[in-house]
Design a protein around this motif. Structure first.
Motif, short mmCIF file in Angstrom:
data_model
loop_
_atom_site.label_atom_id
_atom_site.label_comp_id
_atom_site.label_asym_id
_atom_site.label_seq_id
_atom_site.Cartn_x
_atom_site.Cartn_y
_atom_site.Cartn_z
N GLU A 1 0.83 -1.21 0.00
CA GLU A 1 0.00 0.00 0.00
C GLU A 1 0.86 1.25 0.00
N MET B 1 -6.06 3.26 -10.46
CA MET B 1 -5.06 2.25 -10.11
C MET B 1 -4.94 1.26 -11.24
N GLY C 1 -3.30 -2.60 -12.50
CA GLY C 1 -2.78 -3.87 -12.02
C GLY C 1 -3.37 -5.02 -12.80
N LEU D 1 -5.07 -8.67 -11.91
CA LEU D 1 -5.54 -9.62 -10.91
C LEU D 1 -5.16 -11.04 -11.28
N LYS E 1 -8.00 -11.79 -3.86
CA LYS E 1 -7.18 -10.64 -4.27
C LYS E 1 -8.03 -9.38 -4.17
N ARG E 2 -7.38 -8.29 -3.77
CA ARG E 2 -8.09 -7.02 -3.62
C ARG E 2 -7.25 -5.87 -4.16
N VAL E 3 -7.92 -4.91 -4.80
CA VAL E 3 -7.29 -3.70 -5.31
C VAL E 3 -8.23 -2.54 -5.03
N ARG F 1 -4.19 0.47 -2.10
CA ARG F 1 -3.75 -0.80 -1.51
C ARG F 1 -4.01 -1.97 -2.46
N TYR F 2 -3.03 -2.88 -2.50
CA TYR F 2 -3.13 -4.15 -3.21
C TYR F 2 -2.94 -5.25 -2.17
N GLU F 3 -3.70 -6.35 -2.32
CA GLU F 3 -3.66 -7.38 -1.29
C GLU F 3 -3.96 -8.75 -1.90
N LEU G 1 -0.27 -11.37 -7.92
CA LEU G 1 -1.05 -10.17 -8.22
C LEU G 1 -0.05 -9.08 -8.57
N ALA H 1 0.94 -5.19 -9.18
CA ALA H 1 0.56 -3.82 -8.83
C ALA H 1 1.43 -2.86 -9.63
#
Length: 300
Positions: free
Chosen positions: A80, A97, A99, A101, A110-112, A222-224, A237, A239
């Motif tokens: 992040e 953003m 990215g 996935l 996965k989260r963005v 944030r990327y997760e 993932l 970013a």
């Protein structure tokens, strides 16, 4: 002949030409914060945390950070922005953003988005679907309002919506978010494709909810990635870039403070800090997201 003048109102259909407040986008956005990975992971822009066998590494060929989870349940990587973007009250805030996935996989999430552990808006991928999520801890506990793709209110991005787009998250995407906050605004989430912005879903609070929709809009990008169970293989993932902007100018509010060592002298024989300052972790029991901007210094 005498002219008869009648009052009339010209309205523009609600679309991406209007910002989060329904204003025609005519002015240039002012960047609040932006960060990329063109030269690797810059520690002044990004921070990462990992659990288990997860890793965050730089891929300079792709100007990306690679978040990777292994196969073990609980592997987790968070990447992040180091600074939060402060919301300007009464102005549309626009976040973009980029990215990849990648393909969905069982037991991998996965989260963005524009979020932290307590509040925010993000896109979430699981083996079941792509969802748009609103997170809030207004109730005292974190609550995720999850809206799966089949229930997106503006365009389901399955080829049947106004855009005709079929979302392919195995390809790089430019995700967009815009929001009012003021506690009672709306949030829109979508993608930019071929230079045009298309919205997928919107959350509304005014005249809908009985309280604010999230506690703060001062948040990081944030990327997760996380394994919610045992995965068949390692998963990545990608970013790339993050940008947040105020659509309507910036009028920063600040309080002036000072810090000093008083009459205490500090002996310096090698390079060393003589004064360090940082925000308090909590302000009135709330996580403190203030940014310190030095304006002047002096020495005797």
């Amino acid at each position: 002949m005498p002219a008869i003048l009648e009052a009339f109102q010209v309205e523009i259909k609600d679309n991406s030409n209007l910002d989060a407040f329904g204003r025609l986008r005519t002015s240039s956005p002012i960047t609040l914060f932006e960060a990329s990975h063109q030269y690797g992971i810059v520690v002044n822009d990004w921070r990462s945390s990992t659990t288990g066998g997860a890793t965050v590494t730089a891929d300079t060929d792709q100007s990306a950070a690679v978040l990777q989870a292994g196969t073990a349940s609980g592997d987790r990587a968070i990447h992040e922005t180091l600074l939060v973007s402060h919301y300007e009250p009464g102005k549309s805030q626009f976040i973009s953003m980029t990215g990849v996935l990648g393909a969905a996989k069982a037991n991998v999430r996965k989260r963005v988005g524009y979020f932290d552990a307590n509040n925010g808006i993000f896109i979430e991928q699981t083996i079941n679907t792509i969802s748009i999520v609103k997170r809030s801890n207004v109730s005292g506990s974190v609550v995720d309002t999850i809206v799966p793709q089949a229930l997106w209110s503006v365009d389901k991005f399955d080829g049947t919506g106004p855009s005709g787009i079929v979302l392919d998250v195995t390809k790089i995407q430019l995700f967009i978010f815009d929001l009012q906050w003021l506690g009672a605004g709306r949030v829109r989430v979508g993608c930019s494709v071929s230079g045009r912005m298309f919205y997928a879903h919107e959350f509304n609070a005014a005249n809908v909810l009985s309280t604010i929709y999230m506690r703060t809009a001062d948040l990081p990008g944030r990327y997760e990635i996380e394994n919610t169970g045992t995965a068949a293989s390692s998963t990545q993932l990608l970013a790339m870039c993050f940008s947040s902007a105020s659509e309507g100018g910036v009028n920063p509010r600040a309080l002036l403070f000072s810090a000093s060592n008083g009459i205490t002298t500090i002996g310096v024989t090698t390079r060393r800090p003589v004064l360090s300052i940082q925000p308090k972790l909590l302000f009135n029991t709330v996580p403190n997201k203030a940014i310190i901007v030095p304006t002047d210094y002096s020495w005797i």
